[in-house]
Design an enzyme around this catalytic site. Structure first.
Site, PDB file in Angstrom:
ATOM      1  N   ALA A 128      67.505  75.633  37.189  1.00  0.00           N
ATOM      2  CA  ALA A 128      68.096  76.208  38.395  1.00  0.00           C
ATOM      3  C   ALA A 128      69.555  76.599  38.189  1.00  0.00           C
ATOM      4  O   ALA A 128      69.988  77.673  38.620  1.00  0.00           O
ATOM      5  CB  ALA A 128      67.966  75.224  39.555  1.00  0.00           C
ATOM      6  N   ASP A 170      57.887  77.202  28.976  1.00  0.00           N
ATOM      7  CA  ASP A 170      58.296  76.098  29.849  1.00  0.00           C
ATOM      8  C   ASP A 170      58.258  74.768  29.103  1.00  0.00           C
ATOM      9  O   ASP A 170      59.099  73.887  29.315  1.00  0.00           O
ATOM     10  CB  ASP A 170      57.373  76.045  31.071  1.00  0.00           C
ATOM     11  N   SER A 177      66.598  68.910  31.826  1.00  0.00           N
ATOM     12  CA  SER A 177      65.279  68.552  32.335  1.00  0.00           C
ATOM     13  C   SER A 177      65.270  67.123  32.853  1.00  0.00           C
ATOM     14  O   SER A 177      65.536  66.179  32.107  1.00  0.00           O
ATOM     15  CB  SER A 177      64.227  68.700  31.226  1.00  0.00           C
ATOM     16  N   VAL A 227      63.988  64.222  42.470  1.00  0.00           N
ATOM     17  CA  VAL A 227      62.558  64.045  42.234  1.00  0.00           C
ATOM     18  C   VAL A 227      62.225  64.294  40.767  1.00  0.00           C
ATOM     19  O   VAL A 227      62.617  65.309  40.194  1.00  0.00           O
ATOM     20  CB  VAL A 227      61.732  65.011  43.117  1.00  0.00           C
ATOM     21  N   ASN A 238      62.632  65.481  33.727  1.00  0.00           N
ATOM     22  CA  ASN A 238      61.508  64.776  33.114  1.00  0.00           C
ATOM     23  C   ASN A 238      61.871  64.260  31.729  1.00  0.00           C
ATOM     24  O   ASN A 238      61.550  63.123  31.376  1.00  0.00           O
ATOM     25  CB  ASN A 238      60.293  65.704  33.042  1.00  0.00           C
ATOM     26  N   LYS A 277      55.832  73.273  41.084  1.00  0.00           N
ATOM     27  CA  LYS A 277      55.107  72.943  39.854  1.00  0.00           C
ATOM     28  C   LYS A 277      54.488  71.558  39.993  1.00  0.00           C
ATOM     29  O   LYS A 277      55.147  70.623  40.423  1.00  0.00           O
ATOM     30  CB  LYS A 277      56.048  72.979  38.648  1.00  0.00           C
ATOM     31  N   LYS A 327      53.387  70.437  31.461  1.00  0.00           N
ATOM     32  CA  LYS A 327      54.625  70.424  30.668  1.00  0.00           C
ATOM     33  C   LYS A 327      55.538  69.278  31.088  1.00  0.00           C
ATOM     34  O   LYS A 327      56.296  68.741  30.261  1.00  0.00           O
ATOM     35  CB  LYS A 327      55.345  71.776  30.761  1.00  0.00           C
ATOM     36  N   GLY A 342      57.550  79.442  34.803  1.00  0.00           N
ATOM     37  CA  GLY A 342      58.206  79.790  33.552  1.00  0.00           C
ATOM     38  C   GLY A 342      59.384  78.893  33.266  1.00  0.00           C
ATOM     39  O   GLY A 342      59.719  78.006  34.063  1.00  0.00           O
TER      40      GLY A 342
END
Length: 339
Positions: free
Chosen positions: A142, A247, A257, A282, A259, A109, A194, A138
């Site tokens: 994980a 997402d 998340s 990352v 981010n 992504k 997103k 989507g």
């Protein structure tokens, strides 16, 4: 050449391993390649990926492999799951080793760092135009996918038969529902934008704003995503689906998340470097923000949330000042073409 595996997954991080676990649990012989031999050896010995998904066993049909040539010879179906900044490098290394009948799908992504190009353009530059391409996207964490919790994704590609085959390969009645989509550009773009909005949601929560502000950010973030998507030839309806709204909501509202957690740390006063160190993996949204911001400017697309996240990450603006600027913008109609 006859397949010795149903699919090869390139990338033995958390998401690549989770997809490999899902495939193998669904009865498909799955080869999982990683670039660090020591890491792959640990997967073989531990029968789990303790570095990224501790405590989740690897199915017997999942075969870790450190040799790229062996992994690519095993199957014509190749699923690439590596960060966007190394995607081109991995495919360039893979090019001379690919089979003539190889078909490439990615779960990466983001956009290409520096250039802001879609991943499809990076892929074509690395391996040429002769291979069918596809993308899956989507709302997926994980850990949940690897643990067998119900998940849904979308797939789009350049070849209808490849898309159909991927749906059959990935779909699992017990854990993974897969939707076919015909918007190749839209699915790629949703996964990049997103991440930016999720950082914004984290910033908002880190400052101490509430659910009202977070929901407004998500809603207007969806507007920004749709606006940019249409400017690039994507379908607006795509962003109402898994790779858009789905997402976006997941990434903006759950602390799994990276981010969102990155934005939270910044909102609470951490600097960019410290916040990244705290995450330990990352944070795709950091690079994505610059790429999406630059792309929007080039196309003349108004994306005020993205612009303020960019100002915080790259220009040193305080999260509080960024929020004030968003709130003090000129009053406009919600349904007008420009925000």
């Amino acid at each position: 050449m006859k397949n010795t595996a149903d699919i090869t997954v390139l990338g033995a991080g958390s998401y690549g391993t989770a997809l490999a676990i899902s495939l193998a649990s669904n009865g498909h012989r799955t080869m999982l390649w990683g670039h660090e031999p020591e890491h792959i050896e640990n997967l073989k010995n531990d029968k789990s990926n303790e570095a990224f998904l501790p405590g989740i066993p690897l199915p017997d049909l999942l075969i870790p492999e450190a040799d790229l040539a062996t992994a690519l010879a095993a199957s014509n179906n190749v699923l690439v799951v590596v960060p966007s900044h190394v995607f081109g490098l991995v495919l360039t290394q893979a090019k001379p080793l690919l089979r003539k009948d190889s078909r490439i799908v990615w779960a990466t992504k983001g956009l290409e760092p520096e250039t802001g190009r879609l991943i499809q353009d990076v892929a074509r530059e690395a391996i040429g135009d002769e291979f069918p391409l596809a993308v899956l996207s989507g709302p997926t964490f994980a850990k949940e996918l690897a643990a067998g919790m119900p998940t849904a994704i979308s797939i789009a590609g350049t070849d209808p038969q490849f898309t159909k085959d991927l749906v059959e390969l990935l779909h699992s009645p017990k854990r993974l529902r897969v939707y076919a989509n015909d918007d190749f550009i839209g699915l790629q773009l949703g996964g990049a934008v997103k991440n930016v909005i999720a950082i914004g949601a984290g910033l908002s929560d880190g400052i101490g704003f509430g659910a009202n502000a977070r929901t407004a950010l998500i809603t207007r973030g969806l507007v920004e995503l749709t606006r940019l998507g249409e400017a690039m030839g994507a379908q607006a309806s795509t962003f109402m689906g898994m790779a858009g709204l789905g997402d976006l909501v997941l990434t903006c509202t759950d602390n799994q998340s990276r981010n969102r957690r990155f934005g939270l740390a910044l909102g609470k006063g951490s600097d960019v470097e410290t916040a990244q160190d705290e995450i330990g993996q990352v944070v795709e949204g950091y690079r994505n923000t610059k790429e999406v911001y630059t792309l929007a400017k080039r196309l003349g697309v108004e994306m005020p949330i993205t612009e303020q996240v960019y100002q915080v990450l790259y220009k040193g603006k305080s999260p509080v000042d960024a929020a004030k600027e968003l709130l003090s913008r000129e009053k406009k109609s919600e349904t007008s073409s420009a925000e």
